[in-house]
Design a protein around this motif. Structure first.
Motif, PDB file in Angstrom:
ATOM      1  N   ARG A  11       0.827  -1.208   0.000  1.00 37.90           N
ATOM      2  CA  ARG A  11       0.000   0.000   0.000  1.00 37.90           C
ATOM      3  C   ARG A  11       0.862   1.258   0.000  1.00 37.90           C
ATOM      4  N   SER A  53       1.330   8.085   1.820  1.00 39.78           N
ATOM      5  CA  SER A  53       2.002   9.362   1.557  1.00 39.78           C
ATOM      6  C   SER A  53       2.951   9.755   2.685  1.00 39.78           C
ATOM      7  N   LYS A 113       7.979  14.120  -4.021  1.00 41.31           N
ATOM      8  CA  LYS A 113       7.691  12.734  -4.323  1.00 41.31           C
ATOM      9  C   LYS A 113       8.844  11.845  -3.859  1.00 41.31           C
ATOM     10  N   ARG A 115       8.645   2.354  -8.463  1.00 47.64           N
ATOM     11  CA  ARG A 115       7.405   2.868  -7.871  1.00 47.64           C
ATOM     12  C   ARG A 115       7.644   4.298  -7.424  1.00 47.64           C
ATOM     13  N   LEU A 125       5.895   7.726  -5.585  1.00 46.64           N
ATOM     14  CA  LEU A 125       4.828   8.078  -4.655  1.00 46.64           C
ATOM     15  C   LEU A 125       4.823   9.589  -4.433  1.00 46.64           C
ATOM     16  N   LYS A 126       3.646  10.209  -4.580  1.00 41.29           N
ATOM     17  CA  LYS A 126       3.517  11.653  -4.382  1.00 41.29           C
ATOM     18  C   LYS A 126       2.988  11.959  -2.976  1.00 41.29           C
ATOM     19  N   ASP A 133       0.425  13.569  -2.197  1.00 40.03           N
ATOM     20  CA  ASP A 133      -1.033  13.457  -2.103  1.00 40.03           C
ATOM     21  C   ASP A 133      -1.504  12.006  -2.057  1.00 40.03           C
ATOM     22  N   GLY A 134      -0.557  11.067  -2.023  1.00 38.11           N
ATOM     23  CA  GLY A 134      -0.906   9.645  -1.950  1.00 38.11           C
ATOM     24  C   GLY A 134      -0.975   8.948  -3.280  1.00 38.11           C
ATOM     25  N   GLY A 135      -0.941   9.694  -4.370  1.00 36.72           N
ATOM     26  CA  GLY A 135      -0.964   9.079  -5.689  1.00 36.72           C
ATOM     27  C   GLY A 135       0.357   8.369  -5.980  1.00 36.72           C
ATOM     28  N   SER A 136       0.271   7.275  -6.686  1.00 40.95           N
ATOM     29  CA  SER A 136       1.490   6.521  -6.998  1.00 40.95           C
ATOM     30  C   SER A 136       1.427   5.975  -8.415  1.00 40.95           C
ATOM     31  N   ARG A 137       2.599   5.719  -8.978  1.00 44.19           N
ATOM     32  CA  ARG A 137       2.702   5.098 -10.300  1.00 44.19           C
ATOM     33  C   ARG A 137       3.712   3.959 -10.209  1.00 44.19           C
ATOM     34  N   SER A 186      -0.204  -1.809 -13.065  1.00 44.33           N
ATOM     35  CA  SER A 186      -1.039  -1.574 -11.892  1.00 44.33           C
ATOM     36  C   SER A 186      -0.312  -2.042 -10.634  1.00 44.33           C
TER      37      SER A 186
END
Length: 555
Positions: free
Chosen positions: A49, A52, A61, A98, A100-101, A103-107, A116
């Protein structure tokens, strides 16, 4: 195998690049130095998971990149990557990244291809097992226990899978036949009527076109019959054209020798007689072909109407009626001969079910024997790990028949009881994290090379133990690493640390109000000093250094 890990802006880690090798690697450091941060970063790369809170304060990030040796062709991981169109270049590592920003967004990326987080977790499950406070996969998941036991037993499950496929295939054919017969039985009366009606009609392929052509021809004959009769009259009798031409030719024949032009005229007249005869013949043939017979026309039209009406009734073209007759008759015959056909299919189901049961029972027996061997092997590992009061059991339980599958008829789960008289429970129910890790280590050592990820991480497996038990843990970690696995152990035990083939120390440093966590690989002198620190505490003594040297020499 994990070959490299790059971390940027994760909690207290500003920038960190580490290289890893095969064998046992140990990570040590003061309490609170940030060992958990390192595992959190690796967990993020493996699809855990995205929180942030992991992003370093002041950074926008965080990013983690893990490099692994590529999976061998034909393996489950290679197939998973191929199914998701993740390209693997020959000789190139498998890269997981991976980002992670705040704001909780991740790629997530696999070999620089977006993916995914779910796929990342699935891929990560093949690559790394983490045992300890981060443990949420591997041996704690009962779904994988059966496969591990089968590998330990050297069981050939392919025969059972093939027998199961044959059995289910036979059942599917039987059910399809029953459904077809049931449908036909419902339509028996309709089928009998249709087949009888079609057989009386007796349609032929191409008959529709033949009748249509015949009708059209007769209709033309009716229309031109008068004109054709008048034309034929001009050719018939002694006064007809051909008869007069022949008479003229006979007379001209007597005169032809008197002049060349008369001879040419006779030749032309002869040709005219031939053409006239040919024309008369064609006219008579046409008259016969176009002969108008009201009865024949009515019969052709009636037949054509019946064919086309029957075709409309069944929703087919007239030329398809003959084939339809055969199809409907076959369905009707299937009702009559259905019992015999079903009997054969039922016999096939019984035969394939018996073959599956035989193969699955043999596999089940093999599993039970292997389970007994595995239980004994794990039991032999428990006492040295200060788990002598604990018991281990491999549960091989027969499933209900409706749950039998390609993997056999058993449910397999590893159970433990930590205290005398306590009931057996799943591995995940153990309260103590250190105790759980030692149980898993014992099981891993017993299973040796059978299954699991190539990289295994034990987080503080030596928690709460020391002395001989810690030495036993270190020996088993080194033995497991020597069985083709890469092990990384986060440890506070100098006995475990001394067993490592490589050693990393994690340390925290501060500059003003900025705190950073760093990791560095130790050379032999550095290892001796770190193990001495672990032995002596705050002040490293010469006696501690000498004891550290002895621990390293034992290795």
């Amino acid at each position: 195998m994990l070959t490299a890990l790059s971390i940027a802006n994760i909690v207290l880690i500003e920038r960190l690049d580490l290289d890893f090798e095969a064998g046992l690697g140990v990570l040590t450091g003061e309490t609170g130095a940030g060992k958990s941060i390192l595992l959190d970063a690796l967990g993020l790369a493996l699809g855990m998971r995205a929180d942030s809170a992991l992003v370093r304060q002041g950074a926008d990030k965080a990013q983690v990149t893990a490099s692994f040796t590529p999976p061998a062709p034909g393996t489950s991981l290679a197939a998973l990557l191929a199914d998701n169109e993740i390209a693997l270049e020959a000789g190139e590592p498998l890269l997981i990244r991976r980002a992670l920003k705040t704001d909780g967004g991740s790629r997530a990326f696999l070999n620089d291809q977006p993916c995914s987080a779910a796929l990342l977790r699935e891929v990560g499950g093949y690559l790394v097992e983490i045992h300890g406070q981060h443990d949420d996969r591997g041996l704690l998941v009962p779904a994988g226990h059966r496969a591990l036991l089968d590998a330990y037993a050297r069981a050939d499950t392919a025969a059972v899978a093939a027998a199961h496929g044959a059995w289910r295939g036979a059942e599917a054919r039987l059910e399809a036949a029953k459904a077809a017969i049931s449908e036909a039985e419902r339509d028996r009366e309709w089928l009998e009527h249709c087949v009888a009606e079609l057989r009386v009609l007796d349609p032929r392929p191409g008959e529709d076109a033949e009748l249509a052509e015949a009708r059209a021809t007769m209709q033309k004959g009716e229309r031109i019959a008068g004109d054709l009769g008048t034309i034929l009259e001009a050719f018939e009798g002694s006064d007809g054209g051909p008869a007069r031409l022949r008479g003229a030719a006979r007379r001209l024949d007597r005169l032809a020798g008197d002049h060349a032009l008369l001879a040419e005229a006779l030749a032309s007249l002869d040709r005219a007689i031939i053409d006239a005869d040919e024309a008369e013949t064609k006219l008579h043939e046409a008259a016969r072909a176009l002969e108008y017979d009201p009865d024949r026309l009515e019969a052709a039209e009636t037949r054509l109407f019946e064919l086309r009406a029957m075709a409309r009734k069944h929703g087919v073209q007239p030329d398809a009626l003959a084939e339809l007759t055969g199809d409907l008759a076959a369905r009707l015959d299937a009702i009559e001969g259905g019992s015999a056909g079903l009997a054969k299919l039922e016999a096939a189901v019984a035969e394939t079910a018996a073959a599956y049961t035989h193969a699955a029972t043999a596999l089940s027996d093999q599993r039970r024997k292997a389970a007994a061997r595995l239980d004994a092997a794990v039991a032999g590992e428990l006492a040295p790990l200060r788990l002598d009061a604990a018991r281990f059991q491999t549960l091989v339980e027969r499933l209900p028949a409706e749950r039998w599958g390609a993997e056999g008829m058993d449910r397999v789960e590893y159970l433990i009881a930590t205290n005398p008289g306590a009931p057996f429970a799943p591995l995940a129910k153990i309260a103590s994290g250190g105790e759980l890790s030692r149980f898993i280590l014992a099981l891993k050592v017993a299973l040796a090379e059978e299954g699991g990820a190539e990289t295994i991480i034990f987080d503080e497996i030596d928690r709460g133990v020391g002395g001989a038990v810690a030495s036993a843990i270190g020996e088993r970690l080194a033995r497991l690493a020597g069985a083709g696995k890469q092990l990384l152990a986060v440890t506070h035990s100098p006995q475990v640390a001394a067993k490592g083939a490589s050693h990393f120390v994690i340390a925290k440093s501060s500059e003003g109000i900025v705190t950073r966590t760093g990791v560095r690989a130790l050379d032999p002198p550095g290892r001796r000093e770190e193990i001495a620190r672990m032995l002596s505490g705050a002040e490293v003594t010469e006696e501690a250094r000498a004891q550290a040297e002895r621990l390293l020499e034992v290795v």
